[in-house]
Enzyme design. Structure first.
Site, PDB file in Angstrom:
ATOM      1  N   SER A  62       0.843  -1.199   0.000  1.00 10.19           N
ATOM      2  CA  SER A  62       0.000   0.000   0.000  1.00 10.19           C
ATOM      3  C   SER A  62       0.876   1.246   0.000  1.00 10.19           C
ATOM      4  O   SER A  62       1.662   1.465   0.925  1.00 10.19           O
ATOM      5  CB  SER A  62      -0.899   0.013   1.234  1.00 10.19           C
ATOM      6  OG  SER A  62      -1.436   1.306   1.413  1.00 10.19           O
ATOM      7  N   MET A  76     -12.141   4.426  -0.402  1.00 13.26           N
ATOM      8  CA  MET A  76     -12.765   4.607   0.913  1.00 13.26           C
ATOM      9  C   MET A  76     -13.475   5.950   0.849  1.00 13.26           C
ATOM     10  O   MET A  76     -13.049   6.936   1.462  1.00 13.26           O
ATOM     11  CB  MET A  76     -11.686   4.590   2.009  1.00 13.26           C
ATOM     12  CG  MET A  76     -11.157   3.198   2.287  1.00 13.26           C
ATOM     13  SD  MET A  76      -9.636   3.232   3.242  1.00 13.26           S
ATOM     14  CE  MET A  76      -8.480   3.495   1.920  1.00 13.26           C
ATOM     15  N   MET A  82      -9.035   8.217  -0.050  1.00 14.81           N
ATOM     16  CA  MET A  82      -9.859   8.634   1.094  1.00 14.81           C
ATOM     17  C   MET A  82     -10.427  10.018   0.851  1.00 14.81           C
ATOM     18  O   MET A  82      -9.730  10.876   0.292  1.00 14.81           O
ATOM     19  CB  MET A  82      -8.998   8.675   2.352  1.00 14.81           C
ATOM     20  CG  MET A  82      -8.286   7.369   2.641  1.00 14.81           C
ATOM     21  SD  MET A  82      -7.308   7.538   4.134  1.00 14.81           S
ATOM     22  CE  MET A  82      -6.499   5.943   4.166  1.00 14.81           C
ATOM     23  N   GLY A 129      -0.688   1.839   9.596  1.00 16.14           N
ATOM     24  CA  GLY A 129       0.054   1.685  10.847  1.00 16.14           C
ATOM     25  C   GLY A 129      -0.750   1.255  12.056  1.00 16.14           C
ATOM     26  O   GLY A 129      -0.274   1.353  13.183  1.00 16.14           O
ATOM     27  N   ASP A 154      -4.768   3.612  -1.896  1.00 16.46           N
ATOM     28  CA  ASP A 154      -5.855   3.964  -0.977  1.00 16.46           C
ATOM     29  C   ASP A 154      -6.386   5.357  -1.265  1.00 16.46           C
ATOM     30  O   ASP A 154      -5.647   6.337  -1.181  1.00 16.46           O
ATOM     31  CB  ASP A 154      -5.330   3.927   0.465  1.00 16.46           C
ATOM     32  CG  ASP A 154      -5.153   2.513   0.970  1.00 16.46           C
ATOM     33  OD1 ASP A 154      -6.103   1.713   0.829  1.00 16.46           O
ATOM     34  OD2 ASP A 154      -4.071   2.204   1.499  1.00 16.46           O
ATOM     35  N   MET A 173     -11.506  -5.617   5.598  1.00 14.64           N
ATOM     36  CA  MET A 173     -10.644  -4.706   6.358  1.00 14.64           C
ATOM     37  C   MET A 173     -10.320  -5.325   7.711  1.00 14.64           C
ATOM     38  O   MET A 173     -11.214  -5.751   8.436  1.00 14.64           O
ATOM     39  CB  MET A 173     -11.357  -3.365   6.591  1.00 14.64           C
ATOM     40  CG  MET A 173     -11.546  -2.496   5.358  1.00 14.64           C
ATOM     41  SD  MET A 173     -10.027  -2.111   4.477  1.00 14.64           S
ATOM     42  CE  MET A 173      -9.047  -1.287   5.744  1.00 14.64           C
ATOM     43  N   HIS A 206      -8.406   1.146  -3.953  1.00 13.81           N
ATOM     44  CA  HIS A 206      -9.322   0.929  -2.823  1.00 13.81           C
ATOM     45  C   HIS A 206     -10.014   2.249  -2.497  1.00 13.81           C
ATOM     46  O   HIS A 206      -9.421   3.140  -1.896  1.00 13.81           O
ATOM     47  CB  HIS A 206      -8.492   0.414  -1.629  1.00 13.81           C
ATOM     48  CG  HIS A 206      -9.286   0.206  -0.380  1.00 13.81           C
ATOM     49  ND1 HIS A 206      -8.680   0.034   0.853  1.00 13.81           N
ATOM     50  CD2 HIS A 206     -10.625   0.108  -0.149  1.00 13.81           C
ATOM     51  CE1 HIS A 206      -9.617  -0.136   1.775  1.00 13.81           C
ATOM     52  NE2 HIS A 206     -10.799  -0.083   1.193  1.00 13.81           N
ATOM     53  N   PHE A 214      -6.473   4.964   8.226  1.00 13.19           N
ATOM     54  CA  PHE A 214      -5.072   5.208   8.563  1.00 13.19           C
ATOM     55  C   PHE A 214      -4.230   3.953   8.418  1.00 13.19           C
ATOM     56  O   PHE A 214      -4.707   2.857   8.703  1.00 13.19           O
ATOM     57  CB  PHE A 214      -4.959   5.728  10.005  1.00 13.19           C
ATOM     58  CG  PHE A 214      -5.715   7.006  10.229  1.00 13.19           C
ATOM     59  CD1 PHE A 214      -5.111   8.233   9.969  1.00 13.19           C
ATOM     60  CD2 PHE A 214      -7.042   6.977  10.633  1.00 13.19           C
ATOM     61  CE1 PHE A 214      -5.826   9.418  10.141  1.00 13.19           C
ATOM     62  CE2 PHE A 214      -7.770   8.155  10.803  1.00 13.19           C
ATOM     63  CZ  PHE A 214      -7.156   9.392  10.553  1.00 13.19           C
ATOM     64  N   HIS A 263      -1.392  -1.389  -4.195  1.00 17.05           N
ATOM     65  CA  HIS A 263      -2.618  -1.002  -3.488  1.00 17.05           C
ATOM     66  C   HIS A 263      -2.637   0.513  -3.309  1.00 17.05           C
ATOM     67  O   HIS A 263      -1.743   1.098  -2.690  1.00 17.05           O
ATOM     68  CB  HIS A 263      -2.660  -1.713  -2.138  1.00 17.05           C
ATOM     69  CG  HIS A 263      -3.960  -1.581  -1.412  1.00 17.05           C
ATOM     70  ND1 HIS A 263      -5.068  -2.338  -1.695  1.00 17.05           N
ATOM     71  CD2 HIS A 263      -4.330  -0.754  -0.401  1.00 17.05           C
ATOM     72  CE1 HIS A 263      -6.063  -1.999  -0.897  1.00 17.05           C
ATOM     73  NE2 HIS A 263      -5.635  -1.023  -0.095  1.00 17.05           N
ATOM     74  N   GLY A 266       1.245  -2.048   4.136  1.00 19.67           N
ATOM     75  CA  GLY A 266       1.768  -0.694   3.963  1.00 19.67           C
ATOM     76  C   GLY A 266       3.011  -0.488   4.792  1.00 19.67           C
ATOM     77  O   GLY A 266       4.146  -0.573   4.301  1.00 19.67           O
ATOM     78  N   ASP A 273      -6.712  -6.363   4.424  1.00 19.05           N
ATOM     79  CA  ASP A 273      -6.032  -5.064   4.427  1.00 19.05           C
ATOM     80  C   ASP A 273      -6.000  -4.458   5.823  1.00 19.05           C
ATOM     81  O   ASP A 273      -7.049  -4.167   6.398  1.00 19.05           O
ATOM     82  CB  ASP A 273      -6.801  -4.146   3.454  1.00 19.05           C
ATOM     83  CG  ASP A 273      -6.213  -2.749   3.346  1.00 19.05           C
ATOM     84  OD1 ASP A 273      -5.120  -2.500   3.890  1.00 19.05           O
ATOM     85  OD2 ASP A 273      -6.854  -1.903   2.686  1.00 19.05           O
TER      86      ASP A 273
HETATM   87  C1  DX5 Z   1      -6.258   1.725   5.719  1.00 24.10           C
HETATM   88  C2  DX5 Z   1      -5.838   1.376   4.328  1.00 24.10           C
HETATM   89  C3  DX5 Z   1      -4.755   0.373   4.254  1.00 24.10           C
HETATM   90  C4  DX5 Z   1      -3.452   0.829   4.848  1.00 24.10           C
HETATM   91  C5  DX5 Z   1      -2.706  -0.370   5.341  1.00 24.10           C
HETATM   92  O1  DX5 Z   1      -7.376   2.527   5.685  1.00 24.10           O
HETATM   93  O2  DX5 Z   1      -6.946   0.859   3.583  1.00 24.10           O
HETATM   94  O3  DX5 Z   1      -4.551  -0.075   2.911  1.00 24.10           O
HETATM   95  O4  DX5 Z   1      -2.633   1.519   3.943  1.00 24.10           O
HETATM   96  O5  DX5 Z   1      -1.592   0.059   6.015  1.00 24.10           O
HETATM   97  P1  DX5 Z   1      -0.849  -0.837   7.111  1.00 24.10           P
HETATM   98  O6  DX5 Z   1      -0.344  -2.051   6.377  1.00 24.10           O
HETATM   99  O7  DX5 Z   1       0.213   0.054   7.591  1.00 24.10           O
HETATM  100  O8  DX5 Z   1      -1.873  -1.223   8.151  1.00 24.10           O
HETATM  101 ZN    ZN Z   2      -6.529  -0.148   1.584  1.00 25.65          ZN
END
Ligand code: DX5
Ligand code: ZN
Length: 225
Positions: free
Chosen positions: A8, A68, A37, A148, A35, A140, A66, A146, A33, A200, A178
């Site tokens: 990601s 969101m 938002m 991390g 993301d 999910m 993805h 977010f 990937h 990510g 994810d």
């Molecule tokens: C969260 C995202 C994820 C995120 C994963 O809302 O959809 O794709 O980047 O990041 P890590 O792997 O750091 O949890």
């Molecule tokens: Zn994602």
């Protein structure tokens, strides 16, 4: 099903994004990937369609977008035109099963793959009868918004249930997980039935992202041996 790695870019170094994407492409990651938002469906903002367009010029990777966002119907066309290979939207962003199917059609009209995602608190059962309209389902394992965060173990049972539902409704559908995936826990969603693993922080936060992809992949493959 073949294990696929989906780094990601949310965790990449955005001022060196081209370099970071090239790194995971060279590492053999199958999906990139991306993301998206909107500050409404989730309490954060990230990238827009322009980034996908620009990245498409530099990378041959499979773009796993993805969304969101609320009202995904407003943005599906532009992300498809700009180079997405797969667009996943959230079940929670659609009003009812009819709207879900309509969105899948809108994505397929571009000749690309469609995915449907559910948040950690949404039950797998809402997708009953809908799986045959999709090439991928994204579960999910953190609250979206977010990178991390820590992997929520409660989703393991949901992955297994979805894998069973998929067997009946659409055996070819890919199951993507994810959020919070690391080399230490990647065997858990994989053993439960996931084949596309998003990572990510554990890729781009590592000293050597290429080695991180290789280790994640090796540990995932170990779980399905
Ligand atoms: C969260 C995202 C994820 C995120 C994963 O809302 O959809 O794709 O980047 O990041 P890590 O792997 O750091 O949890
Ligand atoms: Zn994602």
């Amino acid at each position: 099903m073949e294990i696929k790695m989906a780094p990601s870019i949310l965790a990449a170094d955005i001022v060196n994004l081209g370099r970071d994407v090239q790194m995971v492409e060279e590492a053999g990651a199958e999906y990139l990937h991306i993301d998206i938002m909107d500050g409404h469906f989730v309490p954060n903002l990230s990238f827009g369609p322009h980034l996908v367009k620009r990245l498409r010029k530099t990378s041959k990777m499979f773009f796993d977008v993805h969304l969101m966002i609320s009202e995904p119907e407003k943005y599906i066309d532009i992300f498809a035109k700009n180079g997405a290979d797969l667009i996943t939207f959230h079940y929670e962003a659609a009003e009812n099963p009819e709207a879900v199917l309509k969105l899948a059609e809108q994505i397929h009209a571009h000749g690309i793959k469609a995915g449907i995602s559910i948040k950690p608190k949404t039950s797998a059962e809402v997708l009953k009868g809908l799986l045959s309209a999709f090439e991928l389902v994204l579960i999910m394992s953190v609250e979206p918004g977010f990178g991390g965060q820590s992997y929520i173990d409660d989703v393991n049972e949901k992955i297994s249930r979805l894998a069973l539902m998929a067997k009946e409704e659409n055996p070819n559908i890919e199951i993507e997980v994810d959020g919070g995936i690391t080399a230490d826990n990647i065997h858990v969603p994989t053993a439960a039935g996931a084949n596309v693993l998003v990572a990510g922080s554990s890729v781009f936060g590592a000293e050597d992202p290429k080695a991180a992809v290789a280790l994640l992949r090796a540990n995932a493959n170990e779980a399905v041996k």
